[in-house]
Motif scaffolding. Sequence first.
Motif, PDB file in Angstrom:
ATOM      1  N   VAL A 152       0.834  -1.204   0.000  1.00 50.90           N
ATOM      2  CA  VAL A 152       0.000   0.000   0.000  1.00 50.90           C
ATOM      3  C   VAL A 152       0.868   1.254   0.000  1.00 50.90           C
ATOM      4  O   VAL A 152       0.508   2.277  -0.604  1.00 50.90           O
ATOM      5  CB  VAL A 152      -0.945  -0.010   1.215  1.00 50.90           C
ATOM      6  CG1 VAL A 152      -1.689   1.311   1.343  1.00 50.90           C
ATOM      7  CG2 VAL A 152      -1.940  -1.163   1.098  1.00 50.90           C
ATOM      8  N   ALA A 153       2.019   1.193   0.654  1.00 49.93           N
ATOM      9  CA  ALA A 153       2.905   2.359   0.732  1.00 49.93           C
ATOM     10  C   ALA A 153       3.397   2.803  -0.641  1.00 49.93           C
ATOM     11  O   ALA A 153       3.837   3.949  -0.806  1.00 49.93           O
ATOM     12  CB  ALA A 153       4.090   2.048   1.641  1.00 49.93           C
ATOM     13  N   GLN A 154       3.314   1.909  -1.632  1.00 53.85           N
ATOM     14  CA  GLN A 154       3.729   2.275  -2.985  1.00 53.85           C
ATOM     15  C   GLN A 154       2.714   3.175  -3.683  1.00 53.85           C
ATOM     16  O   GLN A 154       3.002   3.737  -4.739  1.00 53.85           O
ATOM     17  CB  GLN A 154       3.948   1.014  -3.820  1.00 53.85           C
ATOM     18  CG  GLN A 154       5.042   0.093  -3.288  1.00 53.85           C
ATOM     19  CD  GLN A 154       5.227  -1.139  -4.150  1.00 53.85           C
ATOM     20  OE1 GLN A 154       5.164  -1.067  -5.380  1.00 53.85           O
ATOM     21  NE2 GLN A 154       5.466  -2.282  -3.525  1.00 53.85           N
ATOM     22  N   ILE A 155       1.519   3.312  -3.091  1.00 54.86           N
ATOM     23  CA  ILE A 155       0.476   4.167  -3.659  1.00 54.86           C
ATOM     24  C   ILE A 155       0.559   5.527  -2.972  1.00 54.86           C
ATOM     25  O   ILE A 155       0.268   5.657  -1.782  1.00 54.86           O
ATOM     26  CB  ILE A 155      -0.916   3.544  -3.456  1.00 54.86           C
ATOM     27  CG1 ILE A 155      -0.953   2.136  -4.053  1.00 54.86           C
ATOM     28  CG2 ILE A 155      -1.990   4.420  -4.080  1.00 54.86           C
ATOM     29  CD1 ILE A 155      -2.243   1.393  -3.784  1.00 54.86           C
ATOM     30  N   SER A 156       0.937   6.537  -3.698  1.00 57.27           N
ATOM     31  CA  SER A 156       1.232   7.843  -3.098  1.00 57.27           C
ATOM     32  C   SER A 156       0.014   8.512  -2.478  1.00 57.27           C
ATOM     33  O   SER A 156       0.153   9.320  -1.552  1.00 57.27           O
ATOM     34  CB  SER A 156       1.844   8.769  -4.156  1.00 57.27           C
ATOM     35  OG  SER A 156       0.935   8.956  -5.239  1.00 57.27           O
ATOM     36  N   THR A 157      -1.183   8.179  -2.955  1.00 60.75           N
ATOM     37  CA  THR A 157      -2.385   8.851  -2.452  1.00 60.75           C
ATOM     38  C   THR A 157      -3.017   8.145  -1.256  1.00 60.75           C
ATOM     39  O   THR A 157      -4.031   8.607  -0.738  1.00 60.75           O
ATOM     40  CB  THR A 157      -3.436   8.958  -3.574  1.00 60.75           C
ATOM     41  OG1 THR A 157      -3.673   7.657  -4.125  1.00 60.75           O
ATOM     42  CG2 THR A 157      -2.957   9.902  -4.667  1.00 60.75           C
TER      43      THR A 157
END
Length: 341
Positions: A152-157
């Motif tokens: 999830v941390a790879q999704i900036s939003t």
Amino acid sequence: MHVRSATVVPIPILWAALAIVALTVGCDGPAAPPLRVTVYVPGQSRSAEALVDGIRDAIAQSRPVELTVEVAGELESTGLETGRSGRAVADARIGVGATIALTLSADASRTTFFTAVVDPVGSGLLPSLAEEVGAVIGVASLPPIRGLFELVAQISTVRVVGYLYDRRSPDATAIARLASMAAPAAGIELVAIPFDLVSLDQDATDHAAAGPLGELLARVDALLVDGPLYGGVWIDSVLDLLAESTVATITVDPVWGAAHGALIAYGTDPAAIGRATGTVIADSMRRDRGPYSRLQFPTGADDLVLLVNTASAERTGVEIPSALTDAADTVLGHEPGAADD
């Protein structure tokens, strides 16, 4: 002198006779009777069905099996032995999740099998992970919470994740503890709220406008759903609201995630948990050594499934990096309705 002529046996008949002898000598006796198994599940769901199918398939590899499923919440306090239908006592009773397994283990005269338990020791099912003798046997399923938050941390939003959990469930509280450590390590803020503090008897409009649930959804970018095997039966109460909101869901249950349009699902396939459970039961029934404690963790890399839903990303305004879709085992481009479960 009279010489008797030798009788010549045709080769095909000779081979057939030898085959019959070999089968007779190699036979271990009459076939084992069917193993009667009752699985107690928290509720009806696709995840529970997949787990039960895995249990049945694994046991059937070694002996016939007669398997029945009971929804534990629908049983009377005296019904754990026979269920409402009055069926005969099962050879093996399996509790799905710590809450049900603890109820079954109260009967110390019988072996209790458990599955999909996050923390067998913390829940009180086992005194320690090293315990070798006892009347509790089963499979622990440690959800890859750390791995989920790293994805999830790879999704900036997505920077804030909420988690509604049942604090009466040992499995859900264990997931809350794991998430409280994994989220900050991944640079994500976690907002964990026991769902009993959130009123679920109001209509969706009231929730969206005010109240603890509405405030939570307004604050977070995504909602963590533990799934029906880990105490997340409550989620059915707010599915309509989630479908109308722009809050994405993430989950450790890939079957639930596929059925309900989760943005990301990362966890062990319930069918794999079921197969591991069935193997443990079949092995224990073959041993003539009385009850013993055996614990397995079916969370190898081959059992973990990553699912990404691009339609959910579009609806919630989330941009999924290509690295995630490339790594996914399954990429869905549609959002199934809640009625599919």
